[in-house]
Design a protein around this motif. Structure first.
Motif, PDB file in Angstrom:
ATOM      1  N   PRO A 209      -7.816 -18.313  -1.444  1.00 21.35           N
ATOM      2  CA  PRO A 209      -6.495 -18.623  -1.981  1.00 21.35           C
ATOM      3  C   PRO A 209      -5.515 -17.502  -1.639  1.00 21.35           C
ATOM      4  O   PRO A 209      -5.887 -16.337  -1.574  1.00 21.35           O
ATOM      5  CB  PRO A 209      -6.727 -18.702  -3.492  1.00 21.35           C
ATOM      6  N   ARG A 210      -4.282 -17.884  -1.421  1.00 20.83           N
ATOM      7  CA  ARG A 210      -3.255 -16.909  -1.057  1.00 20.83           C
ATOM      8  C   ARG A 210      -2.919 -16.027  -2.254  1.00 20.83           C
ATOM      9  O   ARG A 210      -2.744 -16.521  -3.371  1.00 20.83           O
ATOM     10  CB  ARG A 210      -2.027 -17.660  -0.591  1.00 20.83           C
ATOM     11  N   LYS A 211      -2.792 -14.750  -2.005  1.00 21.35           N
ATOM     12  CA  LYS A 211      -2.466 -13.803  -3.071  1.00 21.35           C
ATOM     13  C   LYS A 211      -0.958 -13.614  -3.142  1.00 21.35           C
ATOM     14  O   LYS A 211      -0.283 -13.566  -2.114  1.00 21.35           O
ATOM     15  CB  LYS A 211      -3.157 -12.468  -2.827  1.00 21.35           C
ATOM     16  N   PRO A 212      -0.421 -13.462  -4.352  1.00 19.62           N
ATOM     17  CA  PRO A 212       1.021 -13.277  -4.499  1.00 19.62           C
ATOM     18  C   PRO A 212       1.458 -11.860  -4.147  1.00 19.62           C
ATOM     19  O   PRO A 212       0.653 -10.934  -4.096  1.00 19.62           O
ATOM     20  CB  PRO A 212       1.248 -13.536  -5.995  1.00 19.62           C
ATOM     21  N   ARG A 213       2.740 -11.704  -3.923  1.00 15.27           N
ATOM     22  CA  ARG A 213       3.323 -10.387  -3.669  1.00 15.27           C
ATOM     23  C   ARG A 213       3.226  -9.567  -4.958  1.00 15.27           C
ATOM     24  O   ARG A 213       3.480 -10.092  -6.043  1.00 15.27           O
ATOM     25  CB  ARG A 213       4.788 -10.565  -3.267  1.00 15.27           C
ATOM     26  N   ILE A 214       2.851  -8.306  -4.826  1.00 15.57           N
ATOM     27  CA  ILE A 214       2.809  -7.420  -5.996  1.00 15.57           C
ATOM     28  C   ILE A 214       3.596  -6.149  -5.706  1.00 15.57           C
ATOM     29  O   ILE A 214       3.749  -5.758  -4.554  1.00 15.57           O
ATOM     30  CB  ILE A 214       1.369  -7.079  -6.445  1.00 15.57           C
ATOM     31  N   VAL A 215       4.083  -5.533  -6.785  1.00 12.81           N
ATOM     32  CA  VAL A 215       4.880  -4.310  -6.675  1.00 12.81           C
ATOM     33  C   VAL A 215       4.277  -3.254  -7.595  1.00 12.81           C
ATOM     34  O   VAL A 215       3.975  -3.540  -8.756  1.00 12.81           O
ATOM     35  CB  VAL A 215       6.347  -4.569  -7.087  1.00 12.81           C
ATOM     36  N   LEU A 216       4.119  -2.045  -7.060  1.00 15.12           N
ATOM     37  CA  LEU A 216       3.608  -0.922  -7.843  1.00 15.12           C
ATOM     38  C   LEU A 216       4.540   0.269  -7.683  1.00 15.12           C
ATOM     39  O   LEU A 216       5.126   0.467  -6.616  1.00 15.12           O
ATOM     40  CB  LEU A 216       2.220  -0.505  -7.356  1.00 15.12           C
ATOM     41  N   SER A 217       4.609   1.064  -8.737  1.00 13.22           N
ATOM     42  CA  SER A 217       5.376   2.303  -8.626  1.00 13.22           C
ATOM     43  C   SER A 217       4.589   3.294  -7.783  1.00 13.22           C
ATOM     44  O   SER A 217       3.356   3.234  -7.697  1.00 13.22           O
ATOM     45  CB  SER A 217       5.635   2.908 -10.012  1.00 13.22           C
ATOM     46  N   ARG A 218       5.277   4.209  -7.163  1.00 11.01           N
ATOM     47  CA  ARG A 218       4.635   5.255  -6.367  1.00 11.01           C
ATOM     48  C   ARG A 218       3.652   6.046  -7.231  1.00 11.01           C
ATOM     49  O   ARG A 218       2.540   6.349  -6.815  1.00 11.01           O
ATOM     50  CB  ARG A 218       5.691   6.181  -5.768  1.00 11.01           C
ATOM     51  N   THR A 219       4.055   6.374  -8.470  1.00 11.25           N
ATOM     52  CA  THR A 219       3.181   7.145  -9.364  1.00 11.25           C
ATOM     53  C   THR A 219       1.894   6.385  -9.672  1.00 11.25           C
ATOM     54  O   THR A 219       0.791   6.927  -9.539  1.00 11.25           O
ATOM     55  CB  THR A 219       3.925   7.484 -10.672  1.00 11.25           C
TER      56      THR A 219
ATOM     57  N   HIS B  15       0.585   3.905  -8.012  1.00 10.85           N
ATOM     58  CA  HIS B  15      -0.166   3.744  -6.764  1.00 10.85           C
ATOM     59  C   HIS B  15      -1.002   4.992  -6.472  1.00 10.85           C
ATOM     60  O   HIS B  15      -2.191   4.894  -6.149  1.00 10.85           O
ATOM     61  CB  HIS B  15       0.804   3.451  -5.608  1.00 10.85           C
ATOM     62  N   ASP B  16      -0.404   6.164  -6.593  1.00 10.27           N
ATOM     63  CA  ASP B  16      -1.126   7.417  -6.326  1.00 10.27           C
ATOM     64  C   ASP B  16      -2.282   7.624  -7.298  1.00 10.27           C
ATOM     65  O   ASP B  16      -3.386   8.019  -6.899  1.00 10.27           O
ATOM     66  CB  ASP B  16      -0.175   8.614  -6.373  1.00 10.27           C
ATOM     67  N   ILE B  17      -2.043   7.359  -8.576  1.00 11.17           N
ATOM     68  CA  ILE B  17      -3.100   7.510  -9.586  1.00 11.17           C
ATOM     69  C   ILE B  17      -4.244   6.540  -9.304  1.00 11.17           C
ATOM     70  O   ILE B  17      -5.421   6.911  -9.324  1.00 11.17           O
ATOM     71  CB  ILE B  17      -2.535   7.295 -11.009  1.00 11.17           C
ATOM     72  N   LEU B  18      -3.900   5.290  -9.012  1.00 21.78           N
ATOM     73  CA  LEU B  18      -4.925   4.280  -8.760  1.00 21.78           C
ATOM     74  C   LEU B  18      -5.678   4.540  -7.456  1.00 21.78           C
ATOM     75  O   LEU B  18      -6.870   4.249  -7.362  1.00 21.78           O
ATOM     76  CB  LEU B  18      -4.301   2.884  -8.770  1.00 21.78           C
ATOM     77  N   LEU B  19      -5.018   5.106  -6.479  1.00 21.84           N
ATOM     78  CA  LEU B  19      -5.688   5.471  -5.239  1.00 21.84           C
ATOM     79  C   LEU B  19      -6.775   6.512  -5.514  1.00 21.84           C
ATOM     80  O   LEU B  19      -7.898   6.405  -5.011  1.00 21.84           O
ATOM     81  CB  LEU B  19      -4.678   6.014  -4.232  1.00 21.84           C
ATOM     82  N   ASN B  20      -6.480   7.488  -6.357  1.00 20.13           N
ATOM     83  CA  ASN B  20      -7.493   8.478  -6.756  1.00 20.13           C
ATOM     84  C   ASN B  20      -8.648   7.821  -7.496  1.00 20.13           C
ATOM     85  O   ASN B  20      -9.809   8.150  -7.267  1.00 20.13           O
ATOM     86  CB  ASN B  20      -6.872   9.583  -7.605  1.00 20.13           C
ATOM     87  N   PHE B  21      -8.320   6.878  -8.395  1.00 18.18           N
ATOM     88  CA  PHE B  21      -9.376   6.155  -9.115  1.00 18.18           C
ATOM     89  C   PHE B  21     -10.250   5.366  -8.144  1.00 18.18           C
ATOM     90  O   PHE B  21     -11.464   5.309  -8.309  1.00 18.18           O
ATOM     91  CB  PHE B  21      -8.788   5.192 -10.149  1.00 18.18           C
TER      92      PHE B  21
END
Length: 143
Positions: A7-17, A19-25
């Motif tokens: 199934p096609r995934k919708p567009r999502i928006v994340l804050s830079r902060t 995004h950086d925290i979740l990238l570390n996780f």
């Protein structure tokens, strides 16, 4: 025999902060839960990353209260939190759980395919999002 289309995934928006925290996780998660780490990494790659103040007010992010429905089931309201604050009995769900990752960056009326903890393919619909004191509800078509 070919594999069915995802199934096609919708567009999502994340804050830079966030995004950086979740990238570390995601890097930490790779050792203990590689499948969840891949799902999170995929979401981080496809997300539109914007300055913190430019995140839409109704977008799901850590700290959001979210009402969602899985397929045609009952609506459920949770608060999306970082792992250290997770408490399922209080409705505080980790951003690193399968449903937490699936909700990340969504807005009311968006649907998202995801695999639950048993591995079953599911689809959820965001009904409402509260960030701060203002609720945002499903009021139109947005995919």
């Amino acid at each position: 025999m070919s594999k069915p289309a995802s199934p096609r995934k919708p567009r999502i928006v994340l804050s830079r902060t966030d995004h950086d925290i979740l990238l570390n996780f995601s890097e930490t998660l790779e050792r203990s839960h590689p499948e969840s780490a891949r799902f999170l990494s995929d979401e981080l790659i496809r997300a539109a990353v914007v300055e913190d103040a430019a995140v839409p007010a109704d977008a799901v992010r850590p700290g959001s209260s979210v009402t969602y429905r899985i397929e045609d089931g009952e609506s459920k309201t949770i608060r999306l939190v970082y792992p250290a604050n997770a408490n399922i009995d209080a409705g505080d769900v980790s951003i690193l759980s399968p449903v937490g990752i699936a909700l990340l960056g969504l807005r009311p009326n968006q649907t998202m395919p995801w695999r639950d903890v048993s591995g079953k393919q599911r689809t959820l619909l965001v009904v409402a999002v509260t960030n701060g004191d203002e609720p945002f509800v499903n009021s139109g078509s947005r995919k």
